[in-house]
Design an enzyme around this catalytic site. Structure first.
Site: not given
Length: 430
Positions: A36, A110, A218, A298
């Site tokens: 990463e 997330r 939400y 993605d």
């Protein structure tokens, strides 16, 4: 010359999809290295909506039990007219929904999911995580990839997984295409739930739709925070001001929602103005594979957010790829080419359908055509709350033999027990 670091499998990208892929491969018995570029594992944005297909995938990864106490299980999804403030339709997410699909609908933060995936990966003996590894170049051969990083590190691997997101560096090795900007911008933020001033029940997922804009609301993090996302079409972008920073500013945000009902205007006023997100996707690719490289998430199939499936499809990718590696490992060696080929055959049609369905669904939310508005609202107001037929293709288990067995679990086989009572924030497991 830098010495090559040999790794059996290399995942590039430490987001939700990349970490899930590393975990899935390791659970299938494959040693895996993940790199990463950022100094820390982090996610941009706050909320995630997880349909039963994503809950099913999280269970296959062994993460669902740990996520449930942090998530909220909404009893309903409510679609509202953003201009009149009137309800258009309701989707019952309670017992009939869970009985049909075998897993619940969840909303979560997330960061909570990312942190849990990082923890699971760090605990697994077959996974190595490395930060500050910025991939600058990839050299592909028939059966091996050389991956070069900005710090001089060079990895050599027979199995390279590109999970590096929307702006993927690795995608250009497979597909020669460009990002497609929708001309829509989003502003996101959370507020403490007690400050949200709920116009609808606080545990519901609420979607307000109107011409050229929508607002999604939400709860997340056990119901302690309330996530809000305001999305709008930019007139400046449509007029040709397409350079970054030239469109989608706070003034356009306020103008887009100025005609909204009072609850909509009040909610948008509480969203921070310091950062905006431009909404991009890509045209579906014909393949995600080039020799020892396969794309996932993605990087493979970026999609607009209207089906709430970006992260969900990345999780399904992870489960499927792990299954194919396990299926085609013999004597400690993986038939990578066959695993990739069968992974793509199982996943590409489904992800492509999500990509191509998201675009018109967004157009339907945002239409300003009087005729289409009248037809849309008539259909929506007449549907029953437990009419799930339009969702079956997305949320139902995959037919047996067409995908990883963990993605094909039927409701009768699901380990989920009966849903929690209405209004409960979390769903316990047996």
């Amino acid at each position: 010359m830098n010495e090559h670091v040999h790794v059996p499998a290399l995942v590039v990208g430490g987001g939700i999809g990349g970490l899930a892929t590393a975990l899935s491969l390791a659970r299938a018995g494959q040693p895996v290295h993940l790199v990463e570029r950022a100094a820390e594992f982090a996610e941009i944005g706050a909320g995630l909506q997880f349909g039963p297909n994503a809950s099913r995938a999280l269970d296959a990864l062994g993460v669902l039990d740990d996520i449930l106490p942090l998530a909220v299980r909404p009893p309903r999804a409510v679609m509202m007219d953003a201009l009149t403030g009137e309800p258009l339709t309701t989707l019952d997410l309670g017992s009939s929904f869970t009985d049909r699909y075998g897993y619940p609908y969840l909303v979560l933060h997330r960061h909570d999911l990312l942190d849990m995936l990082v923890e699971h990966c760090r605990r697994h003996p077959l996974i190595t995580l490395e930060n500050r590894r910025d991939v600058t170049d990839v050299e592909l051969h028939s059966d091996v990839a050389l991956v070069r990083c900005a710090d001089g590190t060079v990895y050599r691997t027979p199995a390279l997984v590109g999970a590096d997101g929307l702006n993927s560096t690795l995608r250009r090795k497979v597909v020669d295409d460009e990002l497609v900007c929708s001309g829509y911008a989003a502003y996101r933020g959370t507020v403490p739930s007690h400050q949200a001033g709920h116009a609808i029940a606080p545990n519901d997922v609420v979607l307000w739709i109107g011409p050229g804009m929508h607002l999604m609301q939400y709860p997340v993090r056990r119901g302690e925070l309330y996530n809000q996302v305001a999305v709008f079409r930019s007139p400046r972008f449509a007029a040709g001001h397409t350079a970054p920073g030239d469109w989608g500013g706070p003034e356009e945000l306020d103008a887009a929602f100025a005609a909204g009902a009072r609850p909509v205007r009040d909610a948008v006023a509480k969203i921070g103005r310091t950062r905006r997100w431009s909404m991009f996707d890509r045209a579906p690719a014909r393949t995600w594979i080039n020799g020892p490289l396969v794309l996932t998430g993605d990087a493979a199939h970026p999609m607009l957010q209207y089906l709430g499936q970006g992260a969900c499809q990345a999780l399904e990718d992870a489960v499927e790829l792990g299954h194919r590696f396990q299926q085609h490992t013999a004597g400690g060696a993986v038939d990578v080419a066959r695993a990739y080929r069968e992974f793509e055959q199982a996943r590409l049609p489904r992800a492509t359908r999500c990509q191509t369905s998201a675009r018109p669904w967004g157009e339907l939310w945002h239409t300003d055509s009087p005729l289409l508005l009248a037809l849309r609202d008539r259909v929506l107001t007449q549907r029953a709350a437990d009419d799930y037929r339009e969702l079956d293709w997305l949320y139902s288990p995959a037919p047996s033999g067409t995908a990883a067995p963990a993605l094909s679990i039927q409701p009768s086989q699901s380990p989920m027990r009966a849903p929690a009572p209405a209004g409960a924030s979390t769903l316990p497991r047996p």
